[in-house]
Structure formats: C-alpha cells, structure tokens
Design a protein around this motif. Structure first.
Motif, PDB file in Angstrom:
ATOM      1  N   LYS A 265       0.875  -1.268  -0.148  1.00  0.00           N
ATOM      2  CA  LYS A 265      -0.077   0.281   0.025  1.00  0.00           C
ATOM      3  C   LYS A 265       0.840   1.176  -0.082  1.00  0.00           C
ATOM      4  N   GLY A 266       2.225   1.070   0.311  1.00  0.00           N
ATOM      5  CA  GLY A 266       3.115   2.453   0.104  1.00  0.00           C
ATOM      6  C   GLY A 266       3.353   3.026   1.512  1.00  0.00           C
ATOM      7  N   TYR A 267       2.816   2.517   2.561  1.00  0.00           N
ATOM      8  CA  TYR A 267       2.859   2.762   3.812  1.00  0.00           C
ATOM      9  C   TYR A 267       4.512   2.955   4.272  1.00  0.00           C
ATOM     10  N   ASP A 268       5.120   2.283   3.787  1.00  0.00           N
ATOM     11  CA  ASP A 268       6.513   2.046   4.149  1.00  0.00           C
ATOM     12  C   ASP A 268       7.798   3.151   3.308  1.00  0.00           C
ATOM     13  N   GLU A 269       6.992   3.976   2.537  1.00  0.00           N
ATOM     14  CA  GLU A 269       7.724   4.882   1.692  1.00  0.00           C
ATOM     15  C   GLU A 269       8.267   6.169   2.664  1.00  0.00           C
ATOM     16  N   PRO A 270       9.306   6.521   2.162  1.00  0.00           N
ATOM     17  CA  PRO A 270       9.756   7.794   3.101  1.00  0.00           C
ATOM     18  C   PRO A 270       8.876   8.965   3.158  1.00  0.00           C
TER      19      PRO A 270
END
Length: 99
Positions: free
Chosen positions: A82-87
């Motif tokens: 889901k992209g929650y780990d993107e900076p």
C-alpha cells in the motif's frame, strides 16, 4: 601470478582478520555450550512425567505464536504494497498572499 591475482589474494587475507576469528571462535564456543546444555536437559529429564495439560498448553502456545508471526508478516506485506513504508514527503502549502 598476475597483478589482479595478487590483489585478490591480498583482499582475501584482509577479510579474515583477528576480529573475524574472534567472532567465529566465540560463536563456536556458544554453539558447543548450547548443544551441551541441550544434551543435559534431554538426558536429565527423560524420566519426567508430563501431564496432558502441559502438552495442551504447549500446543496452544505454538499455535498462538504462529498466528502472531503470520499476522505480523501479513501486515508487513500489506503495508509495503500500500506504500505505507515509503519515506515521508514534506508538502508545502502555497498561500495566495505570498504570490
């Protein structure tokens, strides 16, 4: 022996220094102690009577531990997809007064 071979041999010698040998020796000693203690535990407890409730409790603990592990791994994959780990990205709002 060419110059490249000599550099590769020198690089190989530099990788395995005294620190690497110390860590390797420490880990081997810890492994030997662990195997010895496991052997003692296995042989000294061979005549112990284990009630059925202990087996049920152990099975319940294993199942709960596996469920927690599977759940955390599922959350990890979900958050990554889901992209929650993107900076984080700083969003700057443009005010109409500054323009």
């Amino acid at each position: 022996m060419g110059a490249a071979d000599k550099r590769a041999a020198a690089s190989e010698k530099q990788r395995i220094g005294i620190g690497s040998w110390a860590v390797l020796t420490t880990l081997m000693v810890l492994l030997a102690v662990t195997v010895f203690v496991a052997y003692l535990g296995w042989t000294l407890g061979k005549d112990a009577e284990v009630p059925t409730s202990a087996y049920v409790a152990m099975a319940f603990g294993v199942i709960v531990s596996l469920a927690v592990g599977f759940g955390l791994m599922a959350l990890l994959f979900f958050s990554n997809r889901k992209g929650y780990d993107e900076p984080p990205i700083l969003l700057v709002r443009k005010d109409s007064d500054d323009d």
